[in-house]
Design a protein around this motif. Sequence first.
Motif, PDB file in Angstrom:
ATOM      1  N   ALA A 142     -33.986 -27.881 -30.001  1.00 35.19           N
ATOM      2  CA  ALA A 142     -34.618 -27.062 -29.138  1.00 35.19           C
ATOM      3  C   ALA A 142     -34.601 -25.441 -29.945  1.00 35.19           C
ATOM      4  O   ALA A 142     -35.739 -24.779 -29.667  1.00 35.19           O
ATOM      5  N   HIS A 143     -33.699 -25.172 -30.747  1.00 39.21           N
ATOM      6  CA  HIS A 143     -33.834 -23.929 -31.481  1.00 39.21           C
ATOM      7  C   HIS A 143     -35.278 -23.941 -32.242  1.00 39.21           C
ATOM      8  O   HIS A 143     -35.651 -22.986 -32.732  1.00 39.21           O
ATOM      9  N   GLU A 144     -35.282 -25.307 -33.250  1.00 40.21           N
ATOM     10  CA  GLU A 144     -36.561 -25.021 -33.907  1.00 40.21           C
ATOM     11  C   GLU A 144     -37.958 -25.055 -33.342  1.00 40.21           C
ATOM     12  O   GLU A 144     -38.768 -24.332 -33.626  1.00 40.21           O
ATOM     13  N   ALA A 145     -37.931 -25.721 -31.855  1.00 39.85           N
ATOM     14  CA  ALA A 145     -39.116 -25.774 -31.167  1.00 39.85           C
ATOM     15  C   ALA A 145     -39.420 -24.258 -30.500  1.00 39.85           C
ATOM     16  O   ALA A 145     -40.411 -23.818 -30.633  1.00 39.85           O
ATOM     17  N   GLU A 146     -38.297 -23.575 -30.270  1.00 39.57           N
ATOM     18  CA  GLU A 146     -38.381 -22.154 -29.594  1.00 39.57           C
ATOM     19  C   GLU A 146     -38.956 -21.431 -30.785  1.00 39.57           C
ATOM     20  O   GLU A 146     -39.892 -20.484 -30.814  1.00 39.57           O
ATOM     21  N   ARG A 147     -38.464 -21.652 -32.371  1.00 39.13           N
ATOM     22  CA  ARG A 147     -38.846 -20.609 -33.311  1.00 39.13           C
ATOM     23  C   ARG A 147     -40.303 -21.011 -33.664  1.00 39.13           C
ATOM     24  O   ARG A 147     -41.060 -19.950 -33.805  1.00 39.13           O
ATOM     25  N   LEU A 148     -40.708 -22.063 -33.634  1.00 40.89           N
ATOM     26  CA  LEU A 148     -42.048 -22.599 -34.118  1.00 40.89           C
ATOM     27  C   LEU A 148     -42.923 -22.147 -32.977  1.00 40.89           C
ATOM     28  O   LEU A 148     -44.256 -21.773 -33.276  1.00 40.89           O
ATOM     29  N   THR A 149     -42.622 -21.983 -31.672  1.00 43.50           N
ATOM     30  CA  THR A 149     -43.618 -21.677 -30.660  1.00 43.50           C
ATOM     31  C   THR A 149     -43.794 -20.282 -30.795  1.00 43.50           C
ATOM     32  O   THR A 149     -44.866 -19.903 -30.693  1.00 43.50           O
ATOM     33  N   ARG A 150     -42.716 -19.397 -31.061  1.00 43.82           N
ATOM     34  CA  ARG A 150     -42.995 -17.927 -31.393  1.00 43.82           C
ATOM     35  C   ARG A 150     -43.905 -17.900 -32.705  1.00 43.82           C
ATOM     36  O   ARG A 150     -44.634 -17.060 -32.570  1.00 43.82           O
ATOM     37  N   GLN A 151     -43.469 -18.501 -33.641  1.00 42.77           N
ATOM     38  CA  GLN A 151     -44.414 -18.260 -34.695  1.00 42.77           C
ATOM     39  C   GLN A 151     -45.736 -18.824 -34.670  1.00 42.77           C
ATOM     40  O   GLN A 151     -46.794 -18.116 -34.982  1.00 42.77           O
ATOM     41  N   LEU A 152     -46.245 -19.826 -33.720  1.00 43.65           N
ATOM     42  CA  LEU A 152     -47.364 -20.200 -33.525  1.00 43.65           C
ATOM     43  C   LEU A 152     -48.265 -19.204 -32.654  1.00 43.65           C
ATOM     44  O   LEU A 152     -49.361 -18.776 -33.116  1.00 43.65           O
ATOM     45  N   GLU A 153     -47.467 -18.611 -31.696  1.00 45.32           N
ATOM     46  CA  GLU A 153     -48.232 -17.746 -30.919  1.00 45.32           C
ATOM     47  C   GLU A 153     -48.433 -16.208 -31.894  1.00 45.32           C
ATOM     48  O   GLU A 153     -49.582 -15.706 -31.821  1.00 45.32           O
ATOM     49  N   GLY A 154     -47.441 -15.995 -32.792  1.00 41.70           N
ATOM     50  CA  GLY A 154     -47.743 -14.865 -33.821  1.00 41.70           C
ATOM     51  C   GLY A 154     -49.152 -15.190 -34.819  1.00 41.70           C
ATOM     52  O   GLY A 154     -49.884 -13.985 -34.764  1.00 41.70           O
ATOM     53  N   ARG A 178     -43.493 -37.376 -42.257  1.00 42.70           N
ATOM     54  CA  ARG A 178     -42.667 -36.492 -42.563  1.00 42.70           C
ATOM     55  C   ARG A 178     -41.913 -36.131 -41.326  1.00 42.70           C
ATOM     56  O   ARG A 178     -42.498 -36.189 -40.161  1.00 42.70           O
ATOM     57  N   PRO A 179     -40.617 -35.299 -41.377  1.00 37.82           N
ATOM     58  CA  PRO A 179     -40.256 -34.770 -40.190  1.00 37.82           C
ATOM     59  C   PRO A 179     -41.096 -33.804 -39.444  1.00 37.82           C
ATOM     60  O   PRO A 179     -41.831 -33.364 -40.112  1.00 37.82           O
ATOM     61  N   ALA A 180     -40.990 -33.831 -38.099  1.00 35.22           N
ATOM     62  CA  ALA A 180     -41.832 -33.252 -37.237  1.00 35.22           C
ATOM     63  C   ALA A 180     -41.725 -31.507 -37.686  1.00 35.22           C
ATOM     64  O   ALA A 180     -43.031 -30.962 -37.389  1.00 35.22           O
ATOM     65  N   ARG A 181     -40.733 -31.052 -38.015  1.00 33.97           N
ATOM     66  CA  ARG A 181     -40.572 -29.728 -38.319  1.00 33.97           C
ATOM     67  C   ARG A 181     -41.495 -29.492 -39.371  1.00 33.97           C
ATOM     68  O   ARG A 181     -42.198 -28.421 -39.317  1.00 33.97           O
ATOM     69  N   VAL A 182     -41.657 -30.169 -40.453  1.00 34.25           N
ATOM     70  CA  VAL A 182     -42.164 -29.937 -41.890  1.00 34.25           C
ATOM     71  C   VAL A 182     -43.535 -30.038 -41.331  1.00 34.25           C
ATOM     72  O   VAL A 182     -44.536 -29.306 -41.849  1.00 34.25           O
ATOM     73  N   VAL A 183     -44.038 -31.050 -40.505  1.00 31.99           N
ATOM     74  CA  VAL A 183     -45.619 -31.273 -40.141  1.00 31.99           C
ATOM     75  C   VAL A 183     -45.896 -30.172 -39.526  1.00 31.99           C
ATOM     76  O   VAL A 183     -46.981 -29.388 -39.667  1.00 31.99           O
TER      77      VAL A 183
END
Length: 828
Positions: free
Chosen positions: A93-105, A63-68
């Motif tokens: 880039a914007h997906e990675a940034e959003r997911l990184t913030r979500q991960l830390e939260g 599946r797409p990496a974002r979905v995973v």
Amino acid sequence: MRASSHESQVRSHLGIARELLRTWPGRFRYPEVLGLLVRQRDDYAPEDAVALGRAVLAHLGGRPARVVCEELLERGEFDSAEYLLAGCEGLRAHEAERLTRQLEGLRVKATEFVRQRVATLRRRAAAAGVTWEVDATETDLLVEQARSGRPLVVARLDELAGELERVIAEAARELEDRLLRTEADAGPRRADGAVRRIRTLIEAGELVAAAALLNREPPGAAIPEGTTGPPAWKEEWDPRTFLEYHLNSGRRRPPEFFEWRAADPSGQQVLETYGRLDHDRSTEAVEGFARALSRFLGASAGPVVATPIENSPFHLAFLDGLFADPALTRLHPTGRVDLYVGGPDAVGLPEEREEQAPYVVVGPGVEAPGYTDRRAAAVLSLRDLLRLVVLDHEQDRAAAALGILAPQWPVTALTGNSGTDLARVLGDDPDGAWRTLRWISHLSLRCGPTAVQAMENCTGMDPHLLLVMLRYAENPMASGSPVERWAAAEGGWQRDEALTHALREELTARCAGPVAEAAWWAALAASDAATGHVSREDAADMAEACAAPPRVRAEIPGGVDALVRHGLLVWAAPAADGTLRVPLNGITRTLRPEAEQQLTALLERLAHVQEEERDSSSAWHLNRFATVPAYARWRAAGEEGVDPPGRAELAAEAERQLREQDIEESGGAWERPDTEPAAVLESLAAEFAHTHPKTRLDLRCPPGLRVGMPEPVLRAVLYEVMDNAAEAMAGRDGVIQVLVKLDSPEVLVEVRDSGPGLPEKVGGRPGRVFGRTWTTRGDGRGEGLHRVVRFLRAHATESVYADIEVIESDNPALTGAAFRLVLPEHTG
């Protein structure tokens, strides 16, 4: 082949496969593969191979990496998500940034989940009086493990909870055995309310309080679980029939009635005086009922006064005793509550007045409304009275009655209308504050210690934040009560995004100004994650790193001082070294990962505002100084392009003159004491639009109308009221309407807006906004409306008392704040 040999080969092959998978480009499309790669152990079993194979086969092509990544975050597998984000080049880039913030939260929320769950277990162990503890080392380890992933931590916490429940169950069995022996020794007479109370405490896990009652010792401060509530009522029973059984002793009664007999004469007196209301409209009948109900609730005997309400079937009396118990006194220090008693023809509720204090309504034809909105009126029905009079312990009655009334009132009936009020209710003793919060939550929200523990974890018992949670919890949702979602087993309050937003709004509102808010986000971002320690220099450096405008960078230390005054920063011990501390609680730790982002966005807005001020928008704010001599020179300097240092000197001079101005003696300072409001409003409108582009003006002023007030004074007065309304809307789209009308000899200027209305801390006294130091707009901004009051009163005439007042908006769209200025008409 032997099973052990087979398993050994499987483990070996899995180890080899793991190394091969590390270089497989397609690994980021399979969450199970990523889970295998980040696992910190080598003891792989055959079932691991089977699970991995099935997972890969189930999603051929992946599946797409974002979905995973989103799936891993939802599962709580944080290390796997981090591995994906660090190595996958397929993410934008914007997906990675959003997911990184979500991960830390999510990591922070997981650690708060651990803290809340451990604190809940400790409270439960203390209430049970059992020897059980999660040592600090294991707690720290669990907090750290929560950053790696939630599933294993949840499993360990469940295991600890199971161990504790087994210890409590064993202690409860011993206490139950003692209770049975005591009952046997005492005979049937001992099987009374005390036994029921002890069993209730045992079932709740409050073994310390239960043992104290069993030993006939003082049980300590009362707790909600230690009281007996009213019995359940069957819907098929008719309350009027049961009342008749009480009032007519000669009537044949069914067997079930005898369980509903009044426990003592005071309860019987309540029902008898209530029965009189069905046919007696007199003041004496109302006073008799109010007196009987107060005595039943434990109030000392005293006179009761009832007053008939004109054009209404109700009398107004009062009720004592609801808050007489020491555990409840803090919730309502005066103890006395208004009681509206209806006669035989009273149907519905009395007409409710604006800002009316909570009250009780009783009457033969009065029933609680079916809607769930909380109001000042709380109905005590006949069915409720029948359930209350059977309680044989006086100390249970007030709590039981409040358990019926408080869910009908707003929670502020028990907390007060502000964080300051709630701080007084809770008091300074931490244990007393905890018990009081339990009572508030039990009575108003019908929730237990687990929800209270969530509130403590989230707010650190900060009364302002607690009030936000309590008011949020009183509103039912489609998915049920909010407090049910705060249970630690369900992920705690951390997963309630709407609550987090409300708490963030409360914190930033308390900063009282954009610079102080920038200082708060900077201090939070720069603070030590474990201790919260931070210095003024740390906060200023963080602001500078986030591209703070030079002026804001210089103002950050002053903003830090404002935060100390507002309690958002406190001195660290020892205070001599100048170190400050962010009070760390669940919400501040949850907001910390986004602090730098919030600070950057805020600084960008401040930079934009400063850029506008450097252009021409400062012309609007110059109107504040329209009444001082430096005003004309300052405005001329702006038009002539005087260099910034020169304008700074003029600004300082204008500020000094404004502070020193004697408004009451300035009436004769202007040659022309008459002004046309339409012309002044037209002049102000263009400057207003430049500074507040999202706020539209609706000006309605008849031409030719004149007021007995100099133009500079009217300009300054209108500026303060209009700018106050615009700032209340905080840059959001909105409308301000200025309606001028003649009511000779007065000219009325009504200003309405579509903003949020007066701040909560005004409470029921809107006139507070005119106080000299009252402000929500930051340091040095509290005198605007106070200056308006002084200017208007200085220009009063013999026939017109010029003033400003808060009014109720009659515009269905403009439901924010509304003011009316009363000016004298100029007729010369």
